[in-house]
Design a protein around this motif. Sequence first.
Motif, short mmCIF file in Angstrom:
data_model
loop_
_atom_site.label_atom_id
_atom_site.label_comp_id
_atom_site.label_asym_id
_atom_site.label_seq_id
_atom_site.Cartn_x
_atom_site.Cartn_y
_atom_site.Cartn_z
N THR A 91 0.84 -1.21 0.00
CA THR A 91 0.00 0.00 0.00
C THR A 91 0.87 1.25 0.00
O THR A 91 2.06 1.21 0.33
N ALA A 92 0.25 2.38 -0.34
CA ALA A 92 0.97 3.66 -0.30
C ALA A 92 1.48 3.93 1.11
O ALA A 92 2.63 4.35 1.29
N SER A 93 0.63 3.67 2.11
CA SER A 93 1.06 3.87 3.51
C SER A 93 2.25 2.97 3.85
O SER A 93 3.20 3.40 4.51
N GLY A 94 2.18 1.74 3.41
CA GLY A 94 3.28 0.82 3.67
C GLY A 94 4.57 1.25 3.01
O GLY A 94 5.65 1.15 3.59
N ARG A 95 4.47 1.77 1.77
CA ARG A 95 5.66 2.24 1.07
C ARG A 95 6.25 3.46 1.76
O ARG A 95 7.42 3.76 1.61
N LEU A 96 5.42 4.17 2.52
CA LEU A 96 5.90 5.32 3.30
C LEU A 96 6.30 4.93 4.72
O LEU A 96 6.59 5.79 5.54
N GLY A 97 6.29 3.64 5.00
CA GLY A 97 6.73 3.17 6.30
C GLY A 97 5.67 3.23 7.38
O GLY A 97 5.97 3.14 8.57
N ARG A 98 4.42 3.38 7.00
CA ARG A 98 3.30 3.41 7.96
C ARG A 98 2.64 2.04 7.98
O ARG A 98 2.82 1.24 7.08
N ASN A 99 1.85 1.78 8.96
CA ASN A 99 1.23 0.47 9.12
C ASN A 99 -0.26 0.48 8.84
O ASN A 99 -1.05 0.08 9.68
#
Length: 164
Positions: A149-157
């Motif tokens: 996900t976009a959030s995952g690619r930004l290091g968010r969970n």
Amino acid sequence: MSKVMPGRYTAQMEGSFVVFIIGMRINKLWAVHKWLPVFMAMNPMLQELYRNKELGFLDASFHLSWRGVSLVQYWKSFEQLEDYARKGANHLEAWRHFNKKVATSGVVGIYHETYLVPEGHYECVYNNMPVYGLAKAGAHIPASGKRETASGRLGRNEKPAQQG
């Protein structure tokens, strides 16, 4: 033509980097003798940059419209971009020619935008695309697992959205 890579991919960059967007807009279409040299000046600069990777240039992609062209460029650092702008032989020649021949005529407009991207502060996805953009400038890797996900690619969970 570039080979299409089936599936979902993202880019991985080591460290911070620079996104530099540069372009020209044709304001008076009939004044080809004025704007064509501006357009033609970009190719020698790109050849110089691709031949001399130590200058910090990583890659570029073209975007054409009926009124002009823009390039999205990726650089290792702002200092290297600025150094090329101030000292690059092909850039200086093109800049001098533009200022002498057409800068005040209004025939063609030029612009640039510079973005300093800190490490880890970007995300992108490429679905059924050739290796392109930031993935071509850096590393082209699968967008799976924590990179789904976009959030995952930004290091968010964040959890993935439900797909219908």
